[in-house]
Design an enzyme around this catalytic site. Structure first.
Site, short mmCIF file in Angstrom:
data_model
loop_
_atom_site.label_atom_id
_atom_site.label_comp_id
_atom_site.label_asym_id
_atom_site.label_seq_id
_atom_site.Cartn_x
_atom_site.Cartn_y
_atom_site.Cartn_z
CD GLU A 44 41.70 92.01 46.29
OE1 GLU A 44 41.29 90.84 46.36
OE2 GLU A 44 41.89 92.59 45.19
CE LYS A 136 38.53 89.06 41.38
NZ LYS A 136 39.04 88.55 42.69
#
Length: 226
Positions: A44, A136
């Site tokens: 990411e 998340k």
């Protein structure tokens, strides 16, 4: 296999999701190379600086040719416009610190996984309704594994990744895995300021290998305890 399933499966398989940003395009690319060399296949890059989109676009072009198995996503996406720009740049997945239906819609239209940050059961439910395959838990250093243990049976089948303040610490990582996560997101404790400034890629490689070994050990212990 769809691109969405592939990303989710690869994150869960490796067990970590490294995240970082650097203003230097060269350093940004080099860091991804080292993470890949150490065994990471999903990375990411975060939308946290003025050079983020330009850097990301270059990373996708260069690394896409050099490291074909690398899946590169973008994090810290808070608006529809940001999401659209990064989809255009070739993002493999979108990570957000918040639940924004407009971002979810862009990801859905593009067929990409959307991984929103949630801190409450209500936010988790909203994210589920919007189709988030992975959620998340953010910030992880505030929520802690006890939070997930408390709500896990309410959201059976949902995949979680704790992110925010995660350290390379076997006990902490074990606690999170025991609570039910599929992977851990780790940022500046892995890709440190020292590494970015000094280009100490040997240190990054060693830290990544160490982290992957901790995760493999913990996952093996959990399988054996079933």
């Amino acid at each position: 296999m769809s691109a969405k399933k592939s990303v989710v499966m690869n994150i869960a398989s490796v067990g970590i999701l490294p995240l970082y940003y650097c203003h230097s395009q060269t350093v940004s690319i080099d860091v991804a190379r080292i993470l890949y060399k150490a065994g990471v296949r999903v990375v990411e890059y975060t939308n946290r600086g003025v050079a983020a989109l330009e850097n990301f676009t270059a990373m996708k072009k260069i690394l896409g040719e050099e490291l074909p198995l690398l899946q590169l996503g973008i994090g810290t996406v808070k608006s529809k416009e940001e999401a659209e720009a990064y989809v255009q740049a070739g993002a493999d997945f979108i990570v957000a610190p918040i639940v924004n239906p407009a971002v979810a819609a862009v990801a859905k239209e593009a067929g990409l996984p959307w991984i929103p940050g949630c801190m409450t059961p209500t936010e988790i439910f909203q994210a589920q309704q919007l189709g988030a395959p992975v959620i998340k838990l953010f910030p992880a250093n505030i929520l802690k594994p006890e939070f997930l243990r408390s709500i896990f049976t309410v959201f059976i089948g949902q995949k979680f990744i704790p992110t925010g303040g995660m350290d390379i610490d076997e006990k902490i990582i074990r606690d999170w895995y025991q609570s039910g996560v599929v992977a851990v997101g780790i940022g500046n404790k892995l890709v440190t300021e020292e590494i970015l400034v000094e280009g100490n890629y040997d240190l990054l490689y060693d830290k990544t290998v160490q982290l992957l070994e901790i995760v493999r050990k913990v996952k093996k212990e959990l399988r054996q305890s079933i």
